[in-house]
Design an enzyme around this catalytic site. Structure first.
Site, PDB file in Angstrom:
ATOM      1  N   ASP A 151       0.857  -1.180   0.000  1.00  0.00           N
ATOM      2  CA  ASP A 151       0.000   0.000   0.000  1.00  0.00           C
ATOM      3  C   ASP A 151       0.899   1.238   0.000  1.00  0.00           C
ATOM      4  OD1 ASP A 151      -2.254   1.471   0.099  1.00  0.00           O
ATOM      5  OD2 ASP A 151      -3.079   0.515   1.874  1.00  0.00           O
ATOM      6  N   ASN A 165      -2.887  12.913  -2.227  1.00  0.00           N
ATOM      7  CA  ASN A 165      -3.873  13.386  -3.205  1.00  0.00           C
ATOM      8  C   ASN A 165      -4.500  14.704  -2.776  1.00  0.00           C
ATOM      9  OD1 ASN A 165      -3.823  11.711  -5.404  1.00  0.00           O
ATOM     10  ND2 ASN A 165      -5.382  10.310  -4.651  1.00  0.00           N
ATOM     11  N   HIS A 215      -5.339  14.910  -7.907  1.00  0.00           N
ATOM     12  CA  HIS A 215      -5.414  13.567  -8.468  1.00  0.00           C
ATOM     13  C   HIS A 215      -4.468  13.369  -9.642  1.00  0.00           C
ATOM     14  CE1 HIS A 215      -8.667  12.097  -5.957  1.00  0.00           C
ATOM     15  NE2 HIS A 215      -9.276  13.256  -6.119  1.00  0.00           N
ATOM     16  N   ARG A 235       9.549 -12.773 -13.659  1.00  0.00           N
ATOM     17  CA  ARG A 235       9.883 -14.157 -13.968  1.00  0.00           C
ATOM     18  C   ARG A 235       8.626 -14.971 -14.252  1.00  0.00           C
ATOM     19  NH1 ARG A 235      13.670 -15.296  -8.843  1.00  0.00           N
ATOM     20  NH2 ARG A 235      11.763 -14.498  -7.902  1.00  0.00           N
ATOM     21  N   GLU A 253       5.196 -15.319 -12.181  1.00  0.00           N
ATOM     22  CA  GLU A 253       5.044 -14.172 -11.287  1.00  0.00           C
ATOM     23  C   GLU A 253       4.124 -13.125 -11.913  1.00  0.00           C
ATOM     24  OE1 GLU A 253       9.331 -14.404  -8.998  1.00  0.00           O
ATOM     25  OE2 GLU A 253       9.016 -12.820 -10.469  1.00  0.00           O
ATOM     26  N   GLU A 277      -4.733   2.646  -4.221  1.00  0.00           N
ATOM     27  CA  GLU A 277      -3.283   2.674  -4.032  1.00  0.00           C
ATOM     28  C   GLU A 277      -2.738   1.327  -3.571  1.00  0.00           C
ATOM     29  OE1 GLU A 277      -5.011   4.183  -0.056  1.00  0.00           O
ATOM     30  OE2 GLU A 277      -5.545   4.053  -2.154  1.00  0.00           O
TER      31      GLU A 277
END
Length: 477
Positions: free
Chosen positions: A345, A353, A358, A378, A381, A389
């Site tokens: 996060d 913001n 924004h 890879r 993945e 966010e």
């Protein structure tokens, strides 16, 4: 005839709104991309020229300095020209930073255009201006092609009552006298009858949505009635003869060349609607248009699949693609191979913001997404944007030390972006990370939930840190 004229005016109005939206979307696209303003004027001009070629109504695209000096343009050789608007500017109802001008001769192209200027801002300062100008004559011609009735005369008139550009569409002289034009300036969407040049005419007036100008259209009632009667008699006779002679041939050719292929195309459309987007179609036809249609349809399916699995802002995988990938990971879990689930996060992103807006927030999300992409490349993945966010990373690393070093390298990479964040205790944009190992007998969704719990521990411990647990044989971290 009045109903047809009103319907045609509605089409013109829709066309104008779409054209206005296209121009303002182009300005937004240029502001998001760094491939225009952060390059040399020559390279910038080439990219603007390529972009302009996609829109027939646009006369030129240009990027100006805050002092209205041309930095680069889709028209070569105009760098350094100062651009000044003549007349009143009208603020766009869709974009607070876009203004539209009245029809005027462009100092860049030397043609009559309807200009728009969009200010690209960084906080309170204007970084540069995007100038997109519509060719007035092209807009008028596009409008004329949308009419079902025969017109005798058409024009774009300015808010002051002057004729910017006009077309005489029938033999004879113009009946658009000055007094008539001035009276038409007050119309917004109006169809009326009026005697002009001694003959009754239908008059259509439509205000342009982007500025104070008007479209003005005339259609002679007498000429329209004469043409309609003559065309009707000829059309009826021709239709009867052609229908009798060609009906059988047309039905055979339609079935052989069109209908059977349309059935297959319709079947593909039905499969897509039923949730089978992976299907493709192959049509072999002597008609080149059908082959092109088939190729375009298959390409559209491919494009829809790609865009439906990609986050539009950051370019990495979206929630839908992640859910599909987690299903594949669950199959690997059943084989005893457990990939890692990582939740992360951006710290204090709402405060970021609130302070910067924004647009700056979107740029930060893009930077984090592109950085995250490098850490999940890879096989097996995936780097994905979970929402807002929140980001997720699925890693196939079996060494606990390498795994933790991998996450720490990512966390430091975000710090190294050096994006200022005064409302964060760390003074710059950082991320908090949580991770968990998916265990055989569980699902990846459960692993993500555990990683999310670890993420909250990182936040509660001061943010900008990594928390979680791994189980690799004897290892527990």
């Amino acid at each position: 005839m009045e109903r047809c004229l009103r319907t045609s005016l509605e089409r013109v109005q829709d066309m104008l709104l779409e054209t206005q939206a296209d121009v303002e979307n182009i300005a937004s696209s240029i502001s998001i991309s760094n491939s225009f303003q952060n390059t040399s004027p020559e390279q910038c001009s080439k990219r603007l020229s390529s972009l302009k070629a996609l829109y027939t109504s646009i006369e030129h695209l240009s990027i100006l300095t805050p002092q209205a000096i041309v930095y680069c343009s889709s028209i070569a050789g105009v760098g350094g020209i100062e651009v000044k608007s003549t007349g009143k500017m009208f603020k766009s109802v869709h974009n607070n930073y876009t203004y539209w001008g009245e029809p005027q001769v462009s100092p860049i192209s030397r043609t009559l255009v309807i200009p728009s200027a969009t200010a690209i801002r960084n906080d309170l300062h204007v970084d540069y201006l995007v100038l997109a100008s519509l060719k007035a004559e092209t807009i008028l011609n596009k409008a004329l092609n949308l009419f079902d009735v025969t017109l005798t005369e058409a024009a774009i008139i300015s808010a002051e009552g002057g004729i910017a550009v006009s077309k005489l569409l029938s033999p004879g002289r113009s009946v658009m006298e000055d007094d008539f034009v001035r009276r038409s300036v007050n119309g917004f969407f109006d169809v009326r009858q009026e005697v002009l040049g001694g003959e009754p005419h239908y008059v259509g007036v439509l205000k342009l949505p982007m500025n104070g100008s008007r479209f003005l259209f005339l259609s002679s009632l007498k000429a329209a009635n004469d043409r309609a009667w003559s065309q009707l008699k000829g059309a009826v006779l021709t239709s009867v003869i052609e229908t009798v002679m060609l009906a059988a041939i047309i039905m055979f050719l339609a079935e052989f060349f069109f209908i059977r292929n349309l059935r297959r195309i319709g079947a593909l459309a039905g499969e897509i609607s039923a949730g089978k987007p992976g299907q493709r179609i192959s049509v072999r036809s002597p008609i080149a248009d059908f082959n092109r249609l088939t190729s375009a349809l298959n390409l559209m399916v491919d494009t829809l699949e790609d865009t439906s699995r990609q986050d539009a802002l950051t370019g990495i995988a979206n929630r839908r693609a992640l859910d599909s990938h987690l299903g594949e990971c669950d199959q690997r879990l059943a084989e005893g191979k457990g990939p890692m689930a990582v939740a992360m996060d951006i710290d204090n992103f709402k405060l970021f913001n609130d302070r910067y807006g924004h647009a700056a927030g979107d740029r930060t999300l893009q930077s984090v997404g592109q950085t995250l992409r490098r850490f999940g490349k890879r096989q097996g993945e995936m780097a994905a944007r979970y929402g807002g966010e929140e980001f997720t990373l699925v890693i196939s690393e079996s060494d606990p030390d390498l795994f933790r070093a991998h996450l720490e390298a990512f966390r430091r990479s975000i710090e190294d972006l050096n994006i200022p964040h005064p409302d964060s205790p760390h003074g710059r944009v950082t991320v908090s990370i949580g991770y968990a190992m998916a265990q055989p007998g569980t699902t990846m969704q459960q692993a993500i939930e555990r990683a999310d719990e670890a993420l909250y521990r990182s936040k509660d411990s001061g943010r900008n840190r990594t928390s979680g647990e791994l189980h690799f044989g004897q290892y527990a971290i």
